[in-house]
Design a protein around this motif. Structure first.
Motif, mmCIF file in Angstrom:
data_model
loop_
_atom_site.group_PDB
_atom_site.id
_atom_site.type_symbol
_atom_site.label_atom_id
_atom_site.label_comp_id
_atom_site.label_asym_id
_atom_site.label_seq_id
_atom_site.Cartn_x
_atom_site.Cartn_y
_atom_site.Cartn_z
ATOM 1 N N SER A 61 56.647 41.279 75.586
ATOM 2 C CA SER A 61 56.024 42.599 75.469
ATOM 3 C C SER A 61 54.534 42.446 75.252
ATOM 4 O O SER A 61 53.994 41.339 75.275
ATOM 5 N N GLY A 62 53.861 43.567 75.015
ATOM 6 C CA GLY A 62 52.427 43.524 74.793
ATOM 7 C C GLY A 62 52.039 42.828 73.504
ATOM 8 O O GLY A 62 50.960 42.265 73.396
ATOM 9 N N GLY A 63 52.933 42.870 72.515
ATOM 10 C CA GLY A 63 52.615 42.280 71.228
ATOM 11 C C GLY A 63 53.425 41.054 70.869
ATOM 12 O O GLY A 63 53.120 40.374 69.888
ATOM 13 N N HIS A 64 54.483 40.757 71.636
ATOM 14 C CA HIS A 64 55.373 39.654 71.292
ATOM 15 C C HIS A 64 55.808 38.867 72.527
ATOM 16 O O HIS A 64 55.954 39.427 73.613
ATOM 17 N N THR A 65 56.005 37.579 72.329
ATOM 18 C CA THR A 65 56.657 36.735 73.325
ATOM 19 C C THR A 65 57.544 35.772 72.544
ATOM 20 O O THR A 65 57.043 34.961 71.763
ATOM 21 N N GLN A 66 58.859 35.895 72.730
ATOM 22 C CA GLN A 66 59.800 35.131 71.928
ATOM 23 C C GLN A 66 60.973 34.636 72.774
ATOM 24 O O GLN A 66 61.350 35.271 73.767
ATOM 25 N N ILE A 67 61.553 33.517 72.347
ATOM 26 C CA ILE A 67 62.849 33.081 72.857
ATOM 27 C C ILE A 67 63.819 33.188 71.698
ATOM 28 O O ILE A 67 63.596 32.619 70.624
ATOM 29 N N VAL A 68 64.887 33.941 71.905
ATOM 30 C CA VAL A 68 65.831 34.261 70.837
ATOM 31 C C VAL A 68 67.229 33.798 71.228
ATOM 32 O O VAL A 68 67.660 34.002 72.373
ATOM 33 N N VAL A 69 67.934 33.182 70.286
ATOM 34 C CA VAL A 69 69.357 32.896 70.466
ATOM 35 C C VAL A 69 70.129 34.003 69.771
ATOM 36 O O VAL A 69 69.926 34.264 68.572
ATOM 37 N N CYS A 70 70.988 34.664 70.515
ATOM 38 C CA CYS A 70 71.773 35.778 69.981
ATOM 39 C C CYS A 70 73.226 35.326 69.828
ATOM 40 O O CYS A 70 73.936 35.148 70.808
ATOM 41 N N GLU A 71 73.659 35.137 68.584
ATOM 42 C CA GLU A 71 75.023 34.704 68.294
ATOM 43 C C GLU A 71 75.993 35.880 68.291
ATOM 44 O O GLU A 71 77.173 35.741 68.612
ATOM 45 N N SER A 72 75.489 37.044 67.900
ATOM 46 C CA SER A 72 76.256 38.289 67.875
ATOM 47 C C SER A 72 75.240 39.424 67.866
ATOM 48 O O SER A 72 74.036 39.172 67.722
#
Length: 347
Positions: A136-147
């Motif tokens: 996004s304009g304010g964030h750049t993330q790699i996220v692991v979603c377990e649930s």
């Protein structure tokens, strides 16, 4: 037992409300703010004032479109963080007032978690665990979603976000705000291999875009002759203008390709390190057509499953707040009236 959520999103300059029943989005109404265009970016004070004007009619429109009433709502959800504090306060105080008046549970939602969970809105859903690239304009993330309620960040930007790199590049090119979508538009007509911009050598899964922005700045100041600043390379204002006008499509395509390769190279690394093969895209920049195409192509080549929300669920919207709140409701993760909005709260 059926569960209906009324959700409010007001983190930046879109006022949005949505109704969700048993995980199905019945309405998702958004009011945009054109007042910021002449300033070249969002003005926080103007944004919060516009939210105050928009929130009542937007909530009413969402309820009417869904064909329900406030009496049928089981919980009120709102964006708690992150975002512009004035904008967040409008949405949070309105949600608290409704919760108190209707005696309904209150659910606080983290904006970035909601972007990830937007991938669960439509019928084609990823399997857990999955990786999500949130841009996004304010964030750049790699996220692991377990649930739906268990997420962890395994990579993020150490300085600027990818969306900011798009918008700042557009500003340097003289394109009007918001410039990111215009770079995407011009890139479709350009040659992405015409100009070469550097890829930051950042270890691990973190990102950096500040160096790329600087390279683009010097490239344009030097009318394409160098990526570093040297006084003898600095072109006149007219030379810079002519260079941009004569090469706009190719410049946009080259900038966009570099930003995309930076993003996808990290996602590949994350998938290979974790062994997770269900990959999702989320956030406002996921509406970029070049990124969507490259993300899906990467999945086909690697044999990975890729998921991207519909355009209406990529930019800031209350549907993503509603679906996240629906899962939090299942686990009785309620907030109370002392819950405060926060511009930069972690999750």
């Amino acid at each position: 037992m059926s569960v209906t959520i009324l959700a409010i999103e007001s983190s930046c300059d879109e006022t949005s409300a949505a109704i969700c029943t048993d995980g199905k989005i019945l309405s998702n109404y958004i009011a945009n703010q054109s007042v910021h265009e002449k300033y070249g970016g969002v003005v926080p004070e103007l944004a919060s004032r516009a939210h105050m004007q928009n929130i009542v009619p937007v909530v009413k429109a969402a309820i009417d479109t869904a064909g329900c009433s406030l009496d049928q709502v089981d919980a009120i959800a709102f964006t708690q963080s992150p975002g512009l504090i004035g904008s967040l306060l409008v949405g949070s105080q309105f949600a608290k007032s409704l919760s108190l008046a209707l005696n309904k549970p209150l659910i606080a939602v983290h904006h970035m978690q909601a972007h990830v969970i937007a991938n669960l809105i439509e019928e084609k859903k990823p399997s857990f665990p999955f990786i999500c690239l949130t841009v996004s304009g304010g964030h750049t993330q790699i996220v692991v979603c377990e649930s739906p309620t268990q997420l962890r960040v395994i990579g993020e930007t150490i300085d600027d976000a990818a969306g900011e790199a798009f918008d700042k590049s557009a500003k340097l090119l003289g394109l009007p705000y918001p410039g990111g979508p215009l770079i995407d538009k011009h890139a479709k007509e350009g040659n992405p291999d015409r100009f070469q911009f550097p890829e930051p050598k950042i270890p691990g899964l973190n990102f950096s875009f500040s160096g790329l922005k600087t390279s683009i700045l010097y490239f344009l100041q030097n009318a394409g002759t160098s990526l570093v600043y040297k006084e003898e390379f600095k072109a006149s204002e007219q030379e810079r203008y002519d260079f941009i006008q004569n090469n706009l499509n190719d410049i946009c395509a080259s900038i966009q390709q570099r930003i995309i390769t930076i993003l996808l190279n990290k996602v590949k690394k994350a998938a290979e390190e974790t062994g997770i093969t269900d990959l999702c895209l989320a956030g406002g920049v996921s509406a970029n057509s070049g990124l969507r195409k490259a993300f899906e192509e990467m999945g086909r080549k690697k044999g990975w499953n890729t998921f991207i929300p519909a355009f209406q669920y990529c930019t800031d919207n209350a549907a993503m707040i509603a679906i996240t709140a629906y899962y939090k409701y299942q686990e009785r993760q309620f907030a109370d009236l002392s819950t405060e909005a926060s511009a930069r709260a972690e999750w």
